[in-house]
Design a protein around this motif. Sequence first.
Motif, PDB file in Angstrom:
ATOM      1  N   ASP A  30       0.858  -1.176   0.000  1.00 54.37           N
ATOM      2  CA  ASP A  30       0.000   0.000   0.000  1.00 54.37           C
ATOM      3  C   ASP A  30       0.895   1.227   0.000  1.00 54.37           C
ATOM      4  O   ASP A  30       1.823   1.304   0.808  1.00 54.37           O
ATOM      5  CB  ASP A  30      -0.869  -0.014   1.249  1.00 54.37           C
ATOM      6  N   VAL A  31       0.652   2.172  -0.897  1.00 63.25           N
ATOM      7  CA  VAL A  31       1.466   3.382  -0.924  1.00 63.25           C
ATOM      8  C   VAL A  31       0.834   4.500  -0.086  1.00 63.25           C
ATOM      9  O   VAL A  31       1.387   5.582   0.008  1.00 63.25           O
ATOM     10  CB  VAL A  31       1.746   3.859  -2.361  1.00 63.25           C
ATOM     11  N   ASN A  32      -0.324   4.242   0.504  1.00 64.96           N
ATOM     12  CA  ASN A  32      -0.959   5.122   1.484  1.00 64.96           C
ATOM     13  C   ASN A  32      -1.186   6.548   0.981  1.00 64.96           C
ATOM     14  O   ASN A  32      -0.921   7.508   1.678  1.00 64.96           O
ATOM     15  CB  ASN A  32      -0.145   5.131   2.778  1.00 64.96           C
ATOM     16  N   GLN A  33      -1.648   6.663  -0.245  1.00 63.44           N
ATOM     17  CA  GLN A  33      -2.013   7.971  -0.791  1.00 63.44           C
ATOM     18  C   GLN A  33      -2.937   7.765  -1.989  1.00 63.44           C
ATOM     19  O   GLN A  33      -2.915   6.729  -2.614  1.00 63.44           O
ATOM     20  CB  GLN A  33      -0.779   8.780  -1.182  1.00 63.44           C
ATOM     21  N   MET A  34      -3.758   8.757  -2.286  1.00 67.19           N
ATOM     22  CA  MET A  34      -4.678   8.646  -3.409  1.00 67.19           C
ATOM     23  C   MET A  34      -4.463   9.756  -4.439  1.00 67.19           C
ATOM     24  O   MET A  34      -5.158   9.826  -5.439  1.00 67.19           O
ATOM     25  CB  MET A  34      -6.118   8.659  -2.908  1.00 67.19           C
ATOM     26  N   ALA A  38      -1.625   6.285 -10.379  1.00 66.44           N
ATOM     27  CA  ALA A  38      -0.766   5.379 -11.157  1.00 66.44           C
ATOM     28  C   ALA A  38       0.480   4.944 -10.389  1.00 66.44           C
ATOM     29  O   ALA A  38       1.208   4.056 -10.843  1.00 66.44           O
ATOM     30  CB  ALA A  38      -0.354   6.049 -12.456  1.00 66.44           C
ATOM     31  N   LEU A  39       0.750   5.529  -9.240  1.00 65.19           N
ATOM     32  CA  LEU A  39       1.969   5.225  -8.481  1.00 65.19           C
ATOM     33  C   LEU A  39       2.118   3.741  -8.131  1.00 65.19           C
ATOM     34  O   LEU A  39       3.188   3.181  -8.344  1.00 65.19           O
ATOM     35  CB  LEU A  39       2.048   6.090  -7.227  1.00 65.19           C
ATOM     36  N   PRO A  40       1.096   3.059  -7.621  1.00 69.15           N
ATOM     37  CA  PRO A  40       1.283   1.630  -7.299  1.00 69.15           C
ATOM     38  C   PRO A  40       1.649   0.787  -8.520  1.00 69.15           C
ATOM     39  O   PRO A  40       2.507  -0.086  -8.420  1.00 69.15           O
ATOM     40  CB  PRO A  40      -0.065   1.207  -6.730  1.00 69.15           C
TER      41      PRO A  40
END
Length: 53
Positions: A30-34, A38-40
């Motif tokens: 989880d990259v913990n941001q919205m 496209a980041l993940p």
Amino acid sequence: MGKVELMGHLDSTASFTFYYPTPDLFFVGDVNQMAKPALPARLVMQLASSIRL
């Protein structure tokens, strides 16, 4: 980047689960941001492409 075959899922809350069959690896996190949806996907592709087979 090289061609990488992944099977998995990206969630709307930036969590991810992918399976990389060739080296039998799982990527879960989880990259913990919205703000950057496209980041993940970019992160998992970069990780998978960096693995030396």
